[in-house]
Design an enzyme around this catalytic site. Structure first.
Site, PDB file in Angstrom:
ATOM      1  N   SER A 138       6.974  -9.072 -10.290  1.00 13.99           N
ATOM      2  CA  SER A 138       7.079 -10.532 -10.269  1.00 13.99           C
ATOM      3  C   SER A 138       5.857 -11.214 -10.870  1.00 13.99           C
ATOM      4  O   SER A 138       5.904 -12.403 -11.195  1.00 13.99           O
ATOM      5  CB  SER A 138       7.298 -11.031  -8.834  1.00 13.99           C
ATOM      6  OG  SER A 138       6.171 -10.727  -8.021  1.00 13.99           O
ATOM      7  N   SER A 163      -5.468   3.662 -11.489  1.00 15.10           N
ATOM      8  CA  SER A 163      -6.629   2.802 -11.711  1.00 15.10           C
ATOM      9  C   SER A 163      -7.841   3.675 -12.011  1.00 15.10           C
ATOM     10  O   SER A 163      -7.903   4.833 -11.569  1.00 15.10           O
ATOM     11  CB  SER A 163      -6.916   1.944 -10.465  1.00 15.10           C
ATOM     12  OG  SER A 163      -8.171   1.295 -10.565  1.00 15.10           O
ATOM     13  N   TYR A 205      -8.074   1.806  -1.217  1.00 10.07           N
ATOM     14  CA  TYR A 205      -7.417   1.615  -2.518  1.00 10.07           C
ATOM     15  C   TYR A 205      -7.814   2.727  -3.486  1.00 10.07           C
ATOM     16  O   TYR A 205      -6.959   3.315  -4.164  1.00 10.07           O
ATOM     17  CB  TYR A 205      -7.789   0.251  -3.078  1.00 10.07           C
ATOM     18  CG  TYR A 205      -7.256  -0.026  -4.469  1.00 10.07           C
ATOM     19  CD1 TYR A 205      -5.964  -0.515  -4.648  1.00 10.07           C
ATOM     20  CD2 TYR A 205      -8.050   0.167  -5.601  1.00 10.07           C
ATOM     21  CE1 TYR A 205      -5.469  -0.780  -5.920  1.00 10.07           C
ATOM     22  CE2 TYR A 205      -7.567  -0.093  -6.869  1.00 10.07           C
ATOM     23  CZ  TYR A 205      -6.282  -0.573  -7.022  1.00 10.07           C
ATOM     24  OH  TYR A 205      -5.811  -0.833  -8.294  1.00 10.07           O
TER      25      TYR A 205
END
Length: 247
Positions: A14, A141, A155
């Protein structure tokens, strides 16, 4: 690159990188499935934009919930009959000082960033194997390679795990499905809005190109990996970080 006739699912599409990836695929002729967890307005807005380029549908699903993932994949198969490309882009980051982190932060991050990828790959991979064709691209990442940010310890761990999962999925799905990952460095998206300008400037100076990536630059690499030009690349992670200097 031409993806006409291909069906692509981009999770977490989105906004940000996922949005750019979805638009790129649509412009290249693919039928695109937009997925979102809670940003309904943004999801509907990008669905309308993409519909001007190609066929598009929008599905709400939390990738960390197995019933949601199964429903999403079943809905795609019911409409299109096949799913050719999966981009595991959905991810979250809960930055905080190490001393203020809690188990619930770890659980939420790992549920989305790792378990979510496992679930979508499991259910999408089933149909890709049946059709004898598939591409899975995971958005990791550089944090998963150079773990230099203690305030994002969960993360970083999830993105390192995703690189390892990419290799395992490549083995599991070989030789039918190519599974690869992209490891972006800093990207100019809304995820940076809460960070100070001075901090962002210092991080920008650590890149050789002295700027952050545009989301479209990450999308370009994803489309390459999904194309036939990359059919002999499997189980790999490609850094896209502008020459980020560690240390």
């Amino acid at each position: 690159m031409n993806f006409k006739g291909k069906v692509v699912l981009v999770t977490g599409s989105s906004r940000g990188i996922g949005r750019s990836i979805a638009v790129k695929f649509a412009k290249e002729g693919a039928s695109v499935v937009i997925n979102y967890r809670s940003n309904e307005n943004e999801a509907k807005a990008i669905t309308e934009i993409i519909s001007s380029y190609s066929d598009c549908m929008c599905i709400q699903a939390d990738v960390s919930k197995e019933k949601d993932v199964k429903r999403m994949i079943d809905t795609i198969i019911e409409r299109y009959g096949h799913l050719d490309i999966l981009v595991n882009n959905a991810g979250i980051a809960i930055d905080n000082d190490f001393k203020d982190r809690h188990v619930k932060d770890w659980q939420e991050t790992l549920n989305t960033n790792l378990i979510g990828v496992f679930l979508t790959s499991k259910y999408a991979g089933k149909y890709m194997l049946q059709n004898q064709y598939g591409k899975i691209i995971n958005i990791s990442s550089t944090n998963g390679i150079d773990t230099i940010y203690p305030y994002s310890i969960d993360y970083d761990a999830s993105k390192a795990g995703l690189i390892n999962m990419t290799k395992n999925l490549a083995i599991e799905f070989a030789p039918v499905i190519n599974v690869n990952a992209v490891a972006p460095g800093w990207v100019d998206t809304g995820m940076n809005d809460d960070l100070s300008k001075s901090y962002l400037k210092s991080e920008m100076e650590r890149t050789l190109l002295k700027r952050f990536a545009e989301p479209e630059e990450i999308a370009n690499v994803v489309l390459f990996l999904a194309s036939d030009m990359a059919r002999y690349i499997d189980g790999e992670t490609i850094r896209v970080d502008g020459g980020l200097k560690v240390g």
